[in-house]
Design an enzyme around this catalytic site. Structure first.
Site, PDB file in Angstrom:
ATOM      1  NE  ARG A 265      23.910  55.560 -21.552  1.00  0.00           N
ATOM      2  CZ  ARG A 265      23.395  55.067 -20.424  1.00  0.00           C
ATOM      3  NH1 ARG A 265      22.100  54.883 -20.300  1.00  0.00           N
ATOM      4  NH2 ARG A 265      24.182  54.736 -19.413  1.00  0.00           N
TER       5      ARG A 265
ATOM      6  CG  ASN B 238      15.364  54.583 -19.853  1.00  0.00           C
ATOM      7  OD1 ASN B 238      16.280  54.134 -19.197  1.00  0.00           O
ATOM      8  ND2 ASN B 238      15.287  54.438 -21.173  1.00  0.00           N
TER       9      ASN B 238
ATOM     10  CG  ASP C 128      17.962  58.257 -17.089  1.00  0.00           C
ATOM     11  OD1 ASP C 128      17.974  58.031 -15.864  1.00  0.00           O
ATOM     12  OD2 ASP C 128      18.011  57.371 -17.945  1.00  0.00           O
TER      13      ASP C 128
ATOM     14  CG  ASP D  50      18.760  58.382 -11.310  1.00  0.00           C
ATOM     15  OD1 ASP D  50      19.652  58.620 -12.142  1.00  0.00           O
ATOM     16  OD2 ASP D  50      18.385  59.193 -10.455  1.00  0.00           O
TER      17      ASP D  50
ATOM     18  CG  ASP E 202      16.496  52.312 -15.663  1.00  0.00           C
ATOM     19  OD1 ASP E 202      16.105  53.205 -16.428  1.00  0.00           O
ATOM     20  OD2 ASP E 202      17.595  52.329 -15.098  1.00  0.00           O
TER      21      ASP E 202
ATOM     22  CG  ASP F  39      19.652  51.356 -12.191  1.00  0.00           C
ATOM     23  OD1 ASP F  39      20.498  50.543 -11.782  1.00  0.00           O
ATOM     24  OD2 ASP F  39      19.455  51.585 -13.394  1.00  0.00           O
TER      25      ASP F  39
ATOM     26  CD  GLU G  67      21.983  55.419 -11.493  1.00  0.00           C
ATOM     27  OE1 GLU G  67      22.355  56.285 -12.290  1.00  0.00           O
ATOM     28  OE2 GLU G  67      21.764  54.236 -11.827  1.00  0.00           O
TER      29      GLU G  67
END
Length: 181
Positions: free
Chosen positions: A23, A87, A103, A105, A107, A120, A123
Protein backbone atom coordinates in the site's frame (compact mmCIF):
# COMPACT_ATOMS: atom_id res chain seq x y z
CA UNK A 1 19.39 8.40 4.55
CA UNK A 2 17.06 11.36 4.01
CA UNK A 3 15.61 12.94 7.15
CA UNK A 4 12.65 15.14 6.16
CA UNK A 5 12.04 18.47 7.85
CA UNK A 6 8.96 19.70 9.67
CA UNK A 7 6.28 20.74 7.18
CA UNK A 8 7.65 18.62 4.31
CA UNK A 9 5.43 16.04 2.65
CA UNK A 10 6.54 12.46 2.26
CA UNK A 11 5.17 9.29 0.70
CA UNK A 12 4.72 6.17 2.82
CA UNK A 13 5.03 2.67 1.34
CA UNK A 14 4.27 -0.59 3.07
CA UNK A 15 5.53 -3.90 1.76
CA UNK A 16 4.92 -7.55 2.59
CA UNK A 17 7.63 -9.88 3.88
CA UNK A 18 8.25 -11.22 0.35
CA UNK A 19 9.11 -7.69 -0.86
CA UNK A 20 5.87 -7.07 -2.73
CA UNK A 21 4.33 -3.59 -2.46
CA UNK A 22 1.27 -3.59 -0.20
CA UNK A 23 0.00 0.00 0.00
CA UNK A 24 1.13 3.59 -0.69
CA UNK A 25 0.00 6.82 1.02
CA UNK A 26 0.70 10.13 -0.68
CA UNK A 27 1.29 13.49 0.97
CA UNK A 28 1.89 12.85 4.66
CA UNK A 29 3.05 16.03 6.39
CA UNK A 30 6.05 15.57 8.67
CA UNK A 31 5.49 17.11 12.10
CA UNK A 32 8.65 15.92 13.86
CA UNK A 33 11.73 13.85 13.11
CA UNK A 34 14.43 12.55 15.39
CA UNK A 35 17.13 9.91 15.08
CA UNK A 36 14.60 7.39 16.39
CA UNK A 37 11.13 8.37 15.17
CA UNK A 38 8.94 10.31 12.78
CA UNK A 39 5.57 11.84 13.57
CA UNK A 40 3.36 12.85 10.66
CA UNK A 41 -0.21 13.68 9.78
CA UNK A 42 -2.36 13.15 6.77
CA UNK A 43 -5.92 14.13 5.95
CA UNK A 44 -7.89 13.16 2.86
CA UNK A 45 -4.77 11.47 1.53
CA UNK A 46 -4.71 9.32 -1.59
CA UNK A 47 -4.02 5.66 -0.81
CA UNK A 48 -3.14 3.18 -3.55
CA UNK A 49 -3.47 -0.55 -2.94
CA UNK A 50 -1.11 -3.12 -4.51
CA UNK A 51 -3.83 -4.11 -6.98
CA UNK A 52 -4.18 -0.49 -8.18
CA UNK A 53 -7.40 0.35 -6.31
CA UNK A 54 -7.39 3.88 -4.94
CA UNK A 55 -9.22 5.52 -2.07
CA UNK A 56 -8.92 8.65 0.06
CA UNK A 57 -8.63 8.74 3.84
CA UNK A 58 -11.66 10.26 5.57
CA UNK A 59 -10.24 12.10 8.56
CA UNK A 60 -7.04 13.56 9.96
CA UNK A 61 -4.67 10.86 11.17
CA UNK A 62 -1.51 11.29 13.22
CA UNK A 63 1.16 8.75 12.31
CA UNK A 64 3.93 7.45 14.57
CA UNK A 65 6.88 5.42 13.25
CA UNK A 66 9.90 4.25 15.26
CA UNK A 67 13.27 2.73 14.33
CA UNK A 68 13.31 0.18 17.16
CA UNK A 69 9.70 -0.86 17.73
CA UNK A 70 8.02 -3.38 15.45
CA UNK A 71 4.79 -1.42 15.15
CA UNK A 72 3.47 1.88 13.90
CA UNK A 73 0.47 3.77 15.20
CA UNK A 74 -2.26 5.61 13.29
CA UNK A 75 -4.33 7.96 15.46
CA UNK A 76 -7.62 8.72 13.70
CA UNK A 77 -9.28 11.93 14.85
CA UNK A 78 -13.01 11.47 14.33
CA UNK A 79 -16.20 13.26 15.37
CA UNK A 80 -17.09 10.40 17.74
CA UNK A 81 -13.65 10.44 19.36
CA UNK A 82 -10.11 9.27 18.78
CA UNK A 83 -9.47 5.73 17.64
CA UNK A 84 -6.22 3.95 16.84
CA UNK A 85 -5.09 1.47 14.25
CA UNK A 86 -1.77 -0.12 15.16
CA UNK A 87 0.14 -2.12 12.57
CA UNK A 88 2.59 -4.79 13.64
CA UNK A 89 5.38 -3.96 11.22
CA UNK A 90 9.12 -3.69 10.85
CA UNK A 91 10.87 -0.56 12.05
CA UNK A 92 10.84 2.04 9.29
CA UNK A 93 13.54 3.03 6.83
CA UNK A 94 13.47 6.22 4.83
CA UNK A 95 15.11 7.28 1.60
CA UNK A 96 14.54 9.93 -1.08
CA UNK A 97 11.52 8.04 -2.36
CA UNK A 98 9.50 7.26 0.77
CA UNK A 99 9.24 6.10 4.36
CA UNK A 100 9.10 2.29 4.07
CA UNK A 101 8.27 -0.66 6.29
CA UNK A 102 7.15 -4.29 6.14
CA UNK A 103 3.56 -4.90 7.24
CA UNK A 104 3.20 -8.13 9.21
CA UNK A 105 -0.59 -8.41 9.01
CA UNK A 106 -1.45 -8.31 12.74
CA UNK A 107 -3.20 -5.14 13.85
CA UNK A 108 -4.62 -3.79 17.07
CA UNK A 109 -7.60 -1.46 16.85
CA UNK A 110 -8.45 0.75 19.81
CA UNK A 111 -11.93 2.28 19.84
CA UNK A 112 -12.88 5.66 21.39
CA UNK A 113 -14.32 3.84 24.44
CA UNK A 114 -10.95 2.10 25.01
CA UNK A 115 -11.98 -1.33 23.71
CA UNK A 116 -9.04 -3.14 22.09
CA UNK A 117 -9.20 -5.80 19.36
CA UNK A 118 -6.40 -7.88 17.88
CA UNK A 119 -7.19 -8.16 14.16
CA UNK A 120 -6.12 -10.29 11.21
CA UNK A 121 -4.72 -13.24 13.19
CA UNK A 122 -5.83 -15.62 10.40
CA UNK A 123 -4.14 -13.47 7.75
CA UNK A 124 -0.96 -13.42 9.87
CA UNK A 125 -0.93 -17.23 10.17
CA UNK A 126 -1.58 -17.64 6.44
CA UNK A 127 1.24 -15.26 5.44
CA UNK A 128 3.59 -16.58 8.16
CA UNK A 129 3.34 -20.02 6.58
CA UNK A 130 3.18 -18.91 2.93
CA UNK A 131 6.09 -16.44 3.17
CA UNK A 132 8.06 -18.43 5.76
CA UNK A 133 8.39 -15.77 8.43
CA UNK A 134 11.47 -16.70 10.47
CA UNK A 135 10.89 -17.83 14.07
CA UNK A 136 12.80 -14.81 15.40
CA UNK A 137 10.44 -12.40 13.57
CA UNK A 138 7.42 -14.31 14.91
CA UNK A 139 8.87 -13.94 18.42
CA UNK A 140 9.70 -10.23 17.95
CA UNK A 141 6.17 -9.49 16.70
CA UNK A 142 4.53 -11.30 19.62
CA UNK A 143 6.76 -9.40 22.08
CA UNK A 144 5.87 -6.12 20.36
CA UNK A 145 2.15 -6.89 20.72
CA UNK A 146 2.80 -6.99 24.49
CA UNK A 147 4.68 -3.68 24.38
CA UNK A 148 1.93 -2.08 22.31
CA UNK A 149 -0.82 -3.29 24.68
CA UNK A 150 1.10 -1.91 27.66
CA UNK A 151 1.44 1.48 25.90
CA UNK A 152 -2.31 1.45 25.24
CA UNK A 153 -3.15 0.50 28.83
CA UNK A 154 -0.77 3.14 30.24
CA UNK A 155 -1.89 5.80 27.71
CA UNK A 156 1.77 6.21 26.79
CA UNK A 157 3.01 8.36 23.90
CA UNK A 158 0.55 8.39 20.98
CA UNK A 159 -2.16 6.97 23.28
CA UNK A 160 -2.22 10.05 25.53
CA UNK A 161 -4.68 12.89 25.07
CA UNK A 162 -1.82 15.39 25.43
CA UNK A 163 0.09 13.82 22.55
CA UNK A 164 -2.97 13.89 20.28
CA UNK A 165 -3.80 17.50 21.18
CA UNK A 166 -0.20 18.70 20.78
CA UNK A 167 0.50 17.09 17.41
CA UNK A 168 -2.91 17.75 15.87
CA UNK A 169 -2.60 21.43 16.86
CA UNK A 170 0.88 21.52 15.30
CA UNK A 171 -0.54 20.02 12.08
CA UNK A 172 -3.28 22.67 12.01
CA UNK A 173 -0.68 25.45 12.49
CA UNK A 174 1.59 24.15 9.74
CA UNK A 175 -1.34 23.63 7.36
CA UNK A 176 -2.62 27.14 8.03
CA UNK A 177 0.87 28.62 7.48
CA UNK A 178 1.25 26.76 4.15
CA UNK A 179 -2.15 27.94 2.95
CA UNK A 180 -1.20 31.54 3.70
CA UNK A 181 2.22 31.49 2.05
Amino acid sequence: MHNPREGEFITIKSYKHDGSLHRTWRDTMVLKTSDQSIIGCNDHTLVTEADGRRWVTREPALLYYHKHYWFNIVTMIRQKGVSYYCNLASPYAIDQEALKYIDYDLDIKVFPDGEKRLLDVDEYELHRNRMNYPKDIDHILKENVKILVSWINEEKGPFSKEYVDLWYERYCQLSHNQQNS
